[in-house]
Design a protein around this motif. Structure first.
Motif, mmCIF file in Angstrom:
data_model
loop_
_atom_site.group_PDB
_atom_site.id
_atom_site.type_symbol
_atom_site.label_atom_id
_atom_site.label_comp_id
_atom_site.label_asym_id
_atom_site.label_seq_id
_atom_site.Cartn_x
_atom_site.Cartn_y
_atom_site.Cartn_z
ATOM 1 N N LEU A 195 0.826 -1.208 0.000
ATOM 2 C CA LEU A 195 0.000 0.000 0.000
ATOM 3 C C LEU A 195 0.863 1.261 0.000
ATOM 4 O O LEU A 195 0.538 2.250 -0.655
ATOM 5 N N GLY A 196 1.975 1.207 0.752
ATOM 6 C CA GLY A 196 2.892 2.342 0.746
ATOM 7 C C GLY A 196 3.510 2.572 -0.621
ATOM 8 O O GLY A 196 3.633 3.713 -1.083
ATOM 9 N N GLY A 197 3.895 1.488 -1.287
ATOM 10 C CA GLY A 197 4.443 1.617 -2.629
ATOM 11 C C GLY A 197 3.414 2.150 -3.612
ATOM 12 O O GLY A 197 3.731 2.969 -4.482
ATOM 13 N N ALA A 198 2.150 1.683 -3.472
ATOM 14 C CA ALA A 198 1.090 2.176 -4.353
ATOM 15 C C ALA A 198 0.835 3.663 -4.118
ATOM 16 O O ALA A 198 0.601 4.427 -5.059
ATOM 17 N N LEU A 199 0.907 4.086 -2.844
ATOM 18 C CA LEU A 199 0.727 5.499 -2.526
ATOM 19 C C LEU A 199 1.827 6.350 -3.149
ATOM 20 O O LEU A 199 1.563 7.415 -3.726
ATOM 21 N N CYS A 200 3.076 5.870 -3.056
ATOM 22 C CA CYS A 200 4.199 6.606 -3.658
ATOM 23 C C CYS A 200 4.047 6.681 -5.172
ATOM 24 O O CYS A 200 4.300 7.726 -5.788
ATOM 25 N N ALA A 201 3.635 5.570 -5.787
ATOM 26 C CA ALA A 201 3.455 5.557 -7.242
ATOM 27 C C ALA A 201 2.348 6.516 -7.659
ATOM 28 O O ALA A 201 2.479 7.247 -8.658
ATOM 29 N N ALA A 202 1.247 6.529 -6.899
ATOM 30 C CA ALA A 202 0.147 7.438 -7.222
ATOM 31 C C ALA A 202 0.570 8.897 -7.059
ATOM 32 O O ALA A 202 0.231 9.758 -7.885
ATOM 33 N N THR B 50 3.611 10.093 -7.285
ATOM 34 C CA THR B 50 4.545 10.431 -8.362
ATOM 35 C C THR B 50 3.809 10.653 -9.675
ATOM 36 O O THR B 50 4.108 11.599 -10.423
ATOM 37 N N ALA B 51 2.833 9.790 -9.979
ATOM 38 C CA ALA B 51 2.060 9.954 -11.217
ATOM 39 C C ALA B 51 1.290 11.272 -11.206
ATOM 40 O O ALA B 51 1.240 11.984 -12.219
ATOM 41 N N GLY B 52 0.700 11.612 -10.053
ATOM 42 C CA GLY B 52 -0.011 12.886 -9.958
ATOM 43 C C GLY B 52 0.921 14.074 -10.118
ATOM 44 O O GLY B 52 0.571 15.075 -10.763
ATOM 45 N N ALA B 53 2.121 13.974 -9.537
ATOM 46 C CA ALA B 53 3.085 15.069 -9.651
ATOM 47 C C ALA B 53 3.566 15.223 -11.093
ATOM 48 O O ALA B 53 3.750 16.351 -11.571
ATOM 49 N N VAL B 54 3.766 14.112 -11.778
ATOM 50 C CA VAL B 54 4.177 14.174 -13.185
ATOM 51 C C VAL B 54 3.080 14.819 -14.031
ATOM 52 O O VAL B 54 3.348 15.663 -14.892
ATOM 53 N N TRP B 55 1.830 14.405 -13.779
ATOM 54 C CA TRP B 55 0.714 14.999 -14.519
ATOM 55 C C TRP B 55 0.640 16.508 -14.270
ATOM 56 O O TRP B 55 0.451 17.294 -15.198
ATOM 57 N N VAL C 96 9.053 13.256 -5.038
ATOM 58 C CA VAL C 96 10.382 12.649 -5.083
ATOM 59 C C VAL C 96 10.893 12.387 -3.666
ATOM 60 O O VAL C 96 11.470 11.328 -3.385
ATOM 61 N N ALA C 97 10.665 13.349 -2.761
ATOM 62 C CA ALA C 97 11.097 13.158 -1.373
ATOM 63 C C ALA C 97 10.375 11.970 -0.739
ATOM 64 O O ALA C 97 10.980 11.181 -0.005
ATOM 65 N N LEU C 98 9.085 11.814 -1.041
ATOM 66 C CA LEU C 98 8.327 10.678 -0.518
ATOM 67 C C LEU C 98 8.887 9.361 -1.054
ATOM 68 O O LEU C 98 9.026 8.384 -0.311
ATOM 69 N N ASP C 99 9.226 9.338 -2.347
ATOM 70 C CA ASP C 99 9.804 8.124 -2.940
ATOM 71 C C ASP C 99 11.142 7.776 -2.288
ATOM 72 O O ASP C 99 11.419 6.606 -2.006
ATOM 73 N N VAL C 100 11.964 8.791 -2.045
ATOM 74 C CA VAL C 100 13.272 8.551 -1.435
ATOM 75 C C VAL C 100 13.108 8.000 -0.020
ATOM 76 O O VAL C 100 13.786 7.046 0.379
ATOM 77 N N LEU C 101 12.193 8.586 0.743
ATOM 78 C CA LEU C 101 11.955 8.106 2.110
ATOM 79 C C LEU C 101 11.448 6.662 2.108
ATOM 80 O O LEU C 101 11.844 5.856 2.964
#
Length: 224
Positions: A17-24, A26-31, A61-66
């Motif tokens: 779930l944490g990985g899915a949250l990070c992916a979501a 990141t996708a929102g930030a890219v959009w 990006v900071a969330l992904d790194v953490l």
């Protein structure tokens, strides 16, 4: 009276779930960056100047790194715990055979044929290393096994044979890579990367498979 309560949800579900949250995120930030920031942080740039519209991407990006650092922390803690268990009990580490499913990540290496043809990027060929993770299936079958003298001898036998096979393949690849007149230079890098990755994966797999086979055969001989 106080009672110990264990979570009814497995840890892997929380991590997923944490990985899915990070992916979501990141996708929102890219959009957002593509639609409202001109793709400033998505497309390559020569210089950078901060703007408030960069905040969503920077936070993602900071969330992904953490999250990656947390996964690394869990991995290191798990490895140390397993080593402490092995040294304390004299038994092999506890591992589920299901970890062998990670070997299917090796098929991502075939993306290298597309990426190298399109962009000249041979990096995805490194995913062939994951084929070696199929060895976790056999290691898991021997989880929590007493490491007696017979087991240690089988470990040495299995590793020597696996290393001999892998080393032989790497030598053949180096000889092949040296044939500049027969192999075009642009194909040398992907051939060597693919071949060495597969050789290492085969070595990893064989060391676990042969150990399982040797130990299983010895057990059958003792029962006979």
């Amino acid at each position: 009276m106080r009672h110990n309560r264990t979570s009814k949800y497995p840890r892997w579900l929380a991590l997923a779930l944490g990985g899915a949250l990070c992916a979501a995120a990141t996708a929102g930030a890219v959009w957002y960056d593509l639609t409202c920031n001109g793709g400033k942080l998505v497309y390559p740039m020569h210089s950078y100047a901060f703007a408030p519209t960069d905040i969503p991407m920077l936070l993602a990006v900071a969330l992904d790194v953490l999250y990656v650092l947390y996964l690394a922390f869990l991995l290191v803690r798990g490895i140390l715990a397993q080593k402490e268990y092995v040294s304390r009990t004299g038994r092999t580490r506890r591992l589920s055979p299901k970890f062998g499913l990670l070997g299917f990540l090796g098929f991502l290496g075939f993306l290298g044929f597309w990426s190298y043809g399109a962009w000249g990027d041979a990096t995805p060929f490194l995913f062939f290393l994951f084929f070696g993770f199929f060895g976790f299936f056999f290691e898991g079958k021997m989880s929590n096994t007493l490491m007696d003298e017979r087991y240690k001898e089988n470990v040495v036998r299995a590793q020597l044979k696996a290393y001999r096979v892998g080393f032989s393949i790497i030598i053949l690849l180096l000889i092949l890579g040296g044939q500049h007149t027969r192999l075009r230079a642009e194909f040398t890098a992907p051939v060597l990367i693919t071949g060495i990755a597969l050789a290492v994966a085969l070595t990893m797999f064989l060391s676990e498979y042969l150990l399982y086979r040797y130990d299983h055969d010895d057990a059958l001989e003792e029962e006979a």
